[in-house]
Design an enzyme around this catalytic site. Structure first.
Site, mmCIF file in Angstrom:
data_model
loop_
_atom_site.group_PDB
_atom_site.id
_atom_site.type_symbol
_atom_site.label_atom_id
_atom_site.label_comp_id
_atom_site.label_asym_id
_atom_site.label_seq_id
_atom_site.Cartn_x
_atom_site.Cartn_y
_atom_site.Cartn_z
ATOM 1 N N LYS A 100 9.349 6.913 -2.392
ATOM 2 C CA LYS A 100 9.120 8.082 -1.508
ATOM 3 C C LYS A 100 10.429 8.605 -0.942
ATOM 4 O O LYS A 100 10.691 9.811 -0.944
ATOM 5 C CB LYS A 100 8.179 7.704 -0.339
ATOM 6 N N ARG A 141 -0.087 6.594 8.131
ATOM 7 C CA ARG A 141 -0.347 5.363 7.377
ATOM 8 C C ARG A 141 -1.686 4.746 7.728
ATOM 9 O O ARG A 141 -2.053 3.725 7.142
ATOM 10 C CB ARG A 141 0.735 4.323 7.719
ATOM 11 N N ARG A 191 16.653 -3.257 -4.332
ATOM 12 C CA ARG A 191 17.178 -2.222 -3.416
ATOM 13 C C ARG A 191 18.332 -2.777 -2.563
ATOM 14 O O ARG A 191 18.294 -3.892 -2.069
ATOM 15 C CB ARG A 191 16.071 -1.732 -2.487
ATOM 16 N N ARG A 246 17.494 -4.678 2.924
ATOM 17 C CA ARG A 246 16.789 -4.224 4.106
ATOM 18 C C ARG A 246 16.064 -5.420 4.735
ATOM 19 O O ARG A 246 15.562 -6.285 4.010
ATOM 20 C CB ARG A 246 15.770 -3.147 3.709
ATOM 21 N N ARG A 270 3.526 -6.116 3.570
ATOM 22 C CA ARG A 270 3.578 -4.642 3.471
ATOM 23 C C ARG A 270 2.657 -4.130 2.362
ATOM 24 O O ARG A 270 1.951 -3.145 2.542
ATOM 25 C CB ARG A 270 5.019 -4.193 3.212
HETATM 26 P P1 AP5 Z 1 12.721 3.990 -2.125
HETATM 27 O O1 AP5 Z 1 12.902 5.443 -2.404
HETATM 28 O O2 AP5 Z 1 13.557 3.346 -1.067
HETATM 29 O O3 AP5 Z 1 11.163 3.663 -1.940
HETATM 30 P P2 AP5 Z 1 10.191 3.976 -0.722
HETATM 31 O O4 AP5 Z 1 8.860 4.354 -1.289
HETATM 32 O O5 AP5 Z 1 10.822 4.939 0.237
HETATM 33 O O6 AP5 Z 1 10.093 2.513 -0.158
HETATM 34 P P3 AP5 Z 1 10.098 1.965 1.326
HETATM 35 O O7 AP5 Z 1 10.130 0.469 1.154
HETATM 36 O O8 AP5 Z 1 11.184 2.598 2.127
HETATM 37 O O9 AP5 Z 1 8.702 2.441 1.806
HETATM 38 P P4 AP5 Z 1 7.992 1.926 3.056
HETATM 39 O O10 AP5 Z 1 6.852 2.880 3.160
HETATM 40 O O11 AP5 Z 1 7.639 0.492 2.993
HETATM 41 O O12 AP5 Z 1 9.121 2.017 4.176
HETATM 42 P P5 AP5 Z 1 9.247 2.824 5.515
HETATM 43 O O13 AP5 Z 1 10.685 2.948 5.803
HETATM 44 O O14 AP5 Z 1 8.388 4.041 5.517
HETATM 45 O O15 AP5 Z 1 12.944 3.233 -3.523
HETATM 46 C C1 AP5 Z 1 12.886 1.815 -3.586
HETATM 47 C C2 AP5 Z 1 13.977 1.311 -4.564
HETATM 48 O O16 AP5 Z 1 13.637 1.749 -5.877
HETATM 49 C C3 AP5 Z 1 15.377 1.848 -4.261
HETATM 50 O O17 AP5 Z 1 16.314 0.837 -4.532
HETATM 51 C C4 AP5 Z 1 15.554 3.019 -5.252
HETATM 52 O O18 AP5 Z 1 16.904 3.201 -5.604
HETATM 53 C C5 AP5 Z 1 14.695 2.544 -6.421
HETATM 54 N N1 AP5 Z 1 14.062 3.642 -7.130
HETATM 55 C C6 AP5 Z 1 13.502 4.753 -6.569
HETATM 56 N N2 AP5 Z 1 12.979 5.540 -7.521
HETATM 57 C C7 AP5 Z 1 13.196 4.904 -8.707
HETATM 58 C C8 AP5 Z 1 12.860 5.196 -10.060
HETATM 59 N N3 AP5 Z 1 12.216 6.311 -10.401
HETATM 60 N N4 AP5 Z 1 13.198 4.309 -11.015
HETATM 61 C C9 AP5 Z 1 13.827 3.170 -10.701
HETATM 62 N N5 AP5 Z 1 14.198 2.829 -9.442
HETATM 63 C C10 AP5 Z 1 13.866 3.691 -8.450
HETATM 64 O O19 AP5 Z 1 8.559 1.841 6.561
HETATM 65 C C11 AP5 Z 1 9.123 0.593 6.857
HETATM 66 C C12 AP5 Z 1 8.333 -0.064 7.976
HETATM 67 O O20 AP5 Z 1 8.381 0.769 9.170
HETATM 68 C C13 AP5 Z 1 6.829 -0.259 7.728
HETATM 69 O O21 AP5 Z 1 6.579 -1.443 6.996
HETATM 70 C C14 AP5 Z 1 6.311 -0.344 9.174
HETATM 71 O O22 AP5 Z 1 6.618 -1.583 9.758
HETATM 72 C C15 AP5 Z 1 7.154 0.710 9.898
HETATM 73 N N6 AP5 Z 1 6.533 2.021 9.849
HETATM 74 C C16 AP5 Z 1 7.066 3.143 9.289
HETATM 75 N N7 AP5 Z 1 6.226 4.172 9.430
HETATM 76 C C17 AP5 Z 1 5.134 3.721 10.081
HETATM 77 C C18 AP5 Z 1 3.913 4.312 10.477
HETATM 78 N N8 AP5 Z 1 3.651 5.598 10.237
HETATM 79 N N9 AP5 Z 1 3.007 3.541 11.115
HETATM 80 C C19 AP5 Z 1 3.260 2.250 11.372
HETATM 81 N N10 AP5 Z 1 4.387 1.620 11.010
HETATM 82 C C20 AP5 Z 1 5.325 2.342 10.365
#
Ligand code: AP5
Length: 261
Positions: free
Chosen positions: A54, A132, A171, A204, A215
């Site tokens: 994402k 979420r 990552r 991370r 997660r």
């Molecule tokens: P990346 O683009 O980083 O993936 P992502 O989907 O953004 O993954 P996240 O782990 O950041 O998602 P998340 O939803 O768990 O995290 P968030 O920060 O929102 O890509 C991943 C890897 O793959 C990278 O190394 C990239 O280079 C590689 N890649 C990408 N595309 C590729 C491709 N096509 N081919 C190959 N490789 C590729 O949330 C984190 C935490 O915050 C949550 O767990 C929770 O505790 C809290 N939180 C955040 N928002 C909320 C909410 N709304 N409510 C409650 N808690 C929340």
């Protein structure tokens, strides 16, 4: 290097001009350089499991559409690097994140409400990682109604679990400028060194296997039901997230541009 790969790497390492201060800091802070006025301001939600890409797509879509990437995870990570009063909601959010658990809805909705003006960004927006939960989706509906705004689409990325785990485990992030790399698919030019600012790359905090398991489970039990929520509203745009970032970007742009507006 293949020209397509070169273009991909160039875009992936081009920092956002906008510092997103209004989103990251809240409290009436203004962005140093807001996105330019665009012909069409897209208002999107990016949905999908951890590691599906994402954040990567938000970055690529920003360069294509101009819409500002608004990640709730980025707010919590940014807050962790600042002095915060012990016991404050943002300080506590870090504890939830590290465990791989969701931050409570009241905290998240309060943070979003405080940043309602970001939804009026002239470049449009892409909410990444919010909503979420069902309560957050209902809260977003209410906020958009108050602000007299409408979502254009909810782009939902999907990928088999083993591929998610492979993306997460490879990552690496830059603690300084927040650039995201992958050891196999998007490696830095020098191992463990950020291409943009030269800082030492890190894992991370919530990419530990124990936290990743929580997660992924939480996504399936709590967030996945939002797919039906948005399908019922006619907003869902499902995208299969295998292939290169550029291929997924192209599929997303095709799907968005074929929407009947
Ligand atoms: P990346 O683009 O980083 O993936 P992502 O989907 O953004 O993954 P996240 O782990 O950041 O998602 P998340 O939803 O768990 O995290 P968030 O920060 O929102 O890509 C991943 C890897 O793959 C990278 O190394 C990239 O280079 C590689 N890649 C990408 N595309 C590729 C491709 N096509 N081919 C190959 N490789 C590729 O949330 C984190 C935490 O915050 C949550 O767990 C929770 O505790 C809290 N939180 C955040 N928002 C909320 C909410 N709304 N409510 C409650 N808690 C929340």
């Amino acid at each position: 290097m293949h020209p397509a790969r070169e273009a991909h790497n160039a875009r992936m390492t081009t920092p956002l001009v906008n510092d997103r201060a209004a989103w990251l800091l809240g409290g009436g802070t203004h962005c140093a350089q807001p996105p330019a006025q665009v012909h069409r301001a897209w208002r999107l939600v990016l949905l999908g499991p951890p590691g599906v890409g994402k954040g990567t797509q938000a970055d690529l879509l920003h360069h294509s559409l101009g819409a500002c990437p608004l990640s709730t995870g980025d707010i919590f990570r940014h807050a962790h690097n600042r002095p915060l009063p012990a016991g404050s909601a943002l300080a506590e959010a870090w504890e939830y994140m590290q465990r791989g658990e969701l931050v409570p809805d009241t905290t998240v909705l309060g943070i979003i409400a405080e940043r309602g003006h970001c939804l009026h960004c002239r470049g449009g927006f892409m909410l990444d990682g919010f909503p979420r939960t069902h309560a957050q989706a209902v809260g977003l509906d209410a906020l958009l109604a108050r602000e007299d705004l409408q979502l254009d689409a909810v782009v939902c990325y999907s990928l088999p679990t083993p591929d998610l785990v492979a993306r997460i485990s490879g990552r690496r992030i830059c603690p300084q400028c927040k650039a995201v790399f992958h050891v196999a698919t998007h490696p830095p030019r020098t191992p463990d060194v950020c291409d943009q600012c030269g800082s030492h790359l890190e894992h991370r905090a919530d990419d530990r296997p124990e936290a990743v398991t929580i997660r992924l489970e939480t996504y399936h039990t709590t967030t996945l039901p939002l797919v039906e929520y948005y399908r019922a509203k006619g907003l869902l745009v499902p995208i299969e997230a295998s292939g290169s970032g550029e291929q997924i970007l192209a599929a997303t742009l095709d799907a968005l541009r074929s929407l009947p507006f």
